[in-house]
Design a protein around this motif. Structure first.
Motif, PDB file in Angstrom:
ATOM      1  N   LYS A  70       5.101   3.581  -7.904  1.00 55.19           N
ATOM      2  CA  LYS A  70       6.527   3.864  -8.120  1.00 55.19           C
ATOM      3  C   LYS A  70       7.253   4.105  -6.792  1.00 55.19           C
ATOM      4  N   LEU A  71       6.517   4.627  -5.824  1.00 56.37           N
ATOM      5  CA  LEU A  71       7.099   4.917  -4.509  1.00 56.37           C
ATOM      6  C   LEU A  71       6.974   3.733  -3.543  1.00 56.37           C
ATOM      7  N   GLY A  72       6.470   2.595  -4.048  1.00 58.93           N
ATOM      8  CA  GLY A  72       6.397   1.390  -3.235  1.00 58.93           C
ATOM      9  C   GLY A  72       5.045   1.118  -2.601  1.00 58.93           C
ATOM     10  N   GLY A  73       4.077   1.991  -2.844  1.00 62.37           N
ATOM     11  CA  GLY A  73       2.766   1.830  -2.223  1.00 62.37           C
ATOM     12  C   GLY A  73       1.736   1.185  -3.134  1.00 62.37           C
ATOM     13  N   ALA A  74       0.627   0.859  -2.546  1.00 61.62           N
ATOM     14  CA  ALA A  74      -0.535   0.353  -3.276  1.00 61.62           C
ATOM     15  C   ALA A  74      -1.767   0.749  -2.465  1.00 61.62           C
ATOM     16  N   ILE A  75      -2.920   0.819  -3.135  1.00 57.83           N
ATOM     17  CA  ILE A  75      -4.134   1.232  -2.430  1.00 57.83           C
ATOM     18  C   ILE A  75      -5.163   0.112  -2.379  1.00 57.83           C
ATOM     19  N   PHE A  76      -5.969   0.182  -1.349  1.00 55.56           N
ATOM     20  CA  PHE A  76      -7.053  -0.771  -1.166  1.00 55.56           C
ATOM     21  C   PHE A  76      -8.232  -0.027  -0.576  1.00 55.56           C
ATOM     22  N   CYS A  77      -9.396  -0.656  -0.660  1.00 55.81           N
ATOM     23  CA  CYS A  77     -10.633  -0.029  -0.192  1.00 55.81           C
ATOM     24  C   CYS A  77     -11.410  -0.993   0.699  1.00 55.81           C
ATOM     25  N   ASP A  78     -12.273  -0.419   1.510  1.00 53.25           N
ATOM     26  CA  ASP A  78     -13.266  -1.186   2.258  1.00 53.25           C
ATOM     27  C   ASP A  78     -14.421  -0.258   2.594  1.00 53.25           C
ATOM     28  N   ARG A  79     -15.409  -0.820   3.259  1.00 56.79           N
ATOM     29  CA  ARG A  79     -16.573  -0.022   3.658  1.00 56.79           C
ATOM     30  C   ARG A  79     -16.783  -0.195   5.158  1.00 56.79           C
ATOM     31  N   ARG A  80     -16.728   0.901   5.865  1.00 53.55           N
ATOM     32  CA  ARG A  80     -16.979   0.928   7.295  1.00 53.55           C
ATOM     33  C   ARG A  80     -17.834   2.153   7.588  1.00 53.55           C
ATOM     34  N   PHE A  81     -18.673   2.049   8.597  1.00 58.55           N
ATOM     35  CA  PHE A  81     -19.505   3.180   9.022  1.00 58.55           C
ATOM     36  C   PHE A  81     -20.290   3.772   7.851  1.00 58.55           C
ATOM     37  N   ASP A  82     -20.761   2.876   6.956  1.00 57.30           N
ATOM     38  CA  ASP A  82     -21.540   3.252   5.777  1.00 57.30           C
ATOM     39  C   ASP A  82     -20.785   4.228   4.869  1.00 57.30           C
ATOM     40  N   THR A  83     -19.463   4.101   4.850  1.00 58.67           N
ATOM     41  CA  THR A  83     -18.609   4.972   4.050  1.00 58.67           C
ATOM     42  C   THR A  83     -17.515   4.140   3.391  1.00 58.67           C
ATOM     43  N   VAL A  84     -17.202   4.455   2.139  1.00 61.24           N
ATOM     44  CA  VAL A  84     -16.101   3.787   1.452  1.00 61.24           C
ATOM     45  C   VAL A  84     -14.812   4.520   1.796  1.00 61.24           C
ATOM     46  N   PHE A  85     -13.833   3.757   2.272  1.00 65.14           N
ATOM     47  CA  PHE A  85     -12.533   4.314   2.611  1.00 65.14           C
ATOM     48  C   PHE A  85     -11.478   3.791   1.645  1.00 65.14           C
ATOM     49  N   VAL A  86     -10.552   4.661   1.283  1.00 61.84           N
ATOM     50  CA  VAL A  86      -9.406   4.299   0.453  1.00 61.84           C
ATOM     51  C   VAL A  86      -8.173   4.465   1.333  1.00 61.84           C
ATOM     52  N   TYR A  87      -7.357   3.409   1.375  1.00 62.60           N
ATOM     53  CA  TYR A  87      -6.165   3.408   2.213  1.00 62.60           C
ATOM     54  C   TYR A  87      -4.941   3.073   1.373  1.00 62.60           C
ATOM     55  N   HIS A  88      -3.786   3.152   2.025  1.00 68.37           N
ATOM     56  CA  HIS A  88      -2.529   2.776   1.384  1.00 68.37           C
ATOM     57  C   HIS A  88      -1.791   1.784   2.259  1.00 68.37           C
ATOM     58  N   ASN A  89      -0.924   1.025   1.635  1.00 68.21           N
ATOM     59  CA  ASN A  89      -0.051   0.073   2.317  1.00 68.21           C
ATOM     60  C   ASN A  89       1.163  -0.109   1.428  1.00 68.21           C
ATOM     61  N   GLY A  90       2.204  -0.700   1.963  1.00 62.33           N
ATOM     62  CA  GLY A  90       3.295  -1.118   1.097  1.00 62.33           C
ATOM     63  C   GLY A  90       2.742  -2.192   0.173  1.00 62.33           C
ATOM     64  N   ALA A  91       3.109  -2.163  -1.087  1.00 60.71           N
ATOM     65  CA  ALA A  91       2.572  -3.112  -2.064  1.00 60.71           C
ATOM     66  C   ALA A  91       2.915  -4.550  -1.715  1.00 60.71           C
ATOM     67  N   GLU A  92       3.970  -4.756  -0.932  1.00 64.53           N
ATOM     68  CA  GLU A  92       4.382  -6.110  -0.577  1.00 64.53           C
ATOM     69  C   GLU A  92       3.594  -6.692   0.592  1.00 64.53           C
ATOM     70  N   SER A  93       2.773  -5.877   1.241  1.00 62.48           N
ATOM     71  CA  SER A  93       2.005  -6.361   2.391  1.00 62.48           C
ATOM     72  C   SER A  93       0.880  -7.291   1.953  1.00 62.48           C
ATOM     73  N   TYR A  94       0.477  -8.156   2.872  1.00 61.28           N
ATOM     74  CA  TYR A  94      -0.670  -9.019   2.600  1.00 61.28           C
ATOM     75  C   TYR A  94      -1.309  -9.415   3.919  1.00 61.28           C
ATOM     76  N   TYR A  95      -2.617  -9.602   3.877  1.00 65.97           N
ATOM     77  CA  TYR A  95      -3.400  -9.890   5.078  1.00 65.97           C
ATOM     78  C   TYR A  95      -4.478 -10.918   4.748  1.00 65.97           C
ATOM     79  N   GLY A  96      -4.861 -11.684   5.742  1.00 68.05           N
ATOM     80  CA  GLY A  96      -5.875 -12.713   5.579  1.00 68.05           C
ATOM     81  C   GLY A  96      -7.245 -12.171   5.209  1.00 68.05           C
ATOM     82  N   ALA A  97      -7.491 -10.910   5.487  1.00 67.34           N
ATOM     83  CA  ALA A  97      -8.797 -10.321   5.179  1.00 67.34           C
ATOM     84  C   ALA A  97      -8.746  -9.396   3.960  1.00 67.34           C
TER      85      ALA A  97
END
Length: 192
Positions: free
Chosen positions: A156-183
């Motif tokens: 509702k506030l314009g964000g969205a969340i995504f996850c990845d795994r780095r350093f043997d740890t799962v991380f949850v991040y945020h970005n603007g929902a309209e963003s997009y990246y090749g990876a």
């Protein structure tokens, strides 16, 4: 057909069906740690009885998801498939989070959104909890990231969340929902 174009017919040819079953069986047998209690005969019977789910699995496979059985729901009698590709599926990257985000972009719009692609494929985006369950089965998204279901208050506030795994740890991040990246793409789940 391009890898990010959805097959609208939703019917598989006999050749596509056999190819999919062969790939699923090989992956199932190679990765027994993901489904130690399941037997291929039971999975096959469910698949053969659900042509629409076969089509969805074909779309998961076609876009690079490498779907595999990760669980069984005894209450519903359903096998649970997740995308198990090492990295976020290549055929589902460079997309924003949802249709609203796609429409909000004035220029350089991506071709699609994660939520719309999943709906078109007949699958669900993984939740953060499901993403963490997947990571218990191996190391996924060590170089990429995946959109996951975003709570309504964040969206509702314009964000969205995504996850990845780095350093043997799962991380949850945020970005603007309209963003997009090749990876960044998304991983899906399907119950059969």
């Amino acid at each position: 057909m391009a890898v990010n174009e959805i097959n609208d017919s939703k019917e598989l040819s006999e050749e596509q069906r056999e190819s999919l079953l062969k790939a699923l069986k090989a992956r199932f047998e190679k990765n027994r740690n993901r489904h130690e209690e399941a037997e291929w005969a039971g999975v096959l019977a469910k698949l053969e009885a659900n042509a629409d789910k076969m089509w969805s699995l074909h779309e998961m496979e076609r876009t690079g998801g490498e779907p595999d059985v990760v669980g069984y729901d005894a209450a519903t009698g359903e096998y649970i498939f997740y995308d198990c590709s090492a990295e976020s599926p290549k055929g589902r990257r460079s997309i924003c989070y949802d249709h609203e985000a796609l429409e909000s972009r004035k220029e350089h719009k991506p071709k699609n959104s994660a939520v719309q692609m999943a709906a078109d494929m007949g699958i669900e985006l993984l939740t953060e909890e499901q993403y963490r369950e997947l990571q218990n089965l191996g190391g996924f998204d060590l170089k990429s990231s995946s959109w996951v279901v975003t709570p309504a208050n964040i969206r509702k506030l314009g964000g969205a969340i995504f996850c990845d795994r780095r350093f043997d740890t799962v991380f949850v991040y945020h970005n603007g929902a309209e963003s997009y990246y090749g990876a960044r793409g998304f991983r899906g789940s399907l119950r059969v």
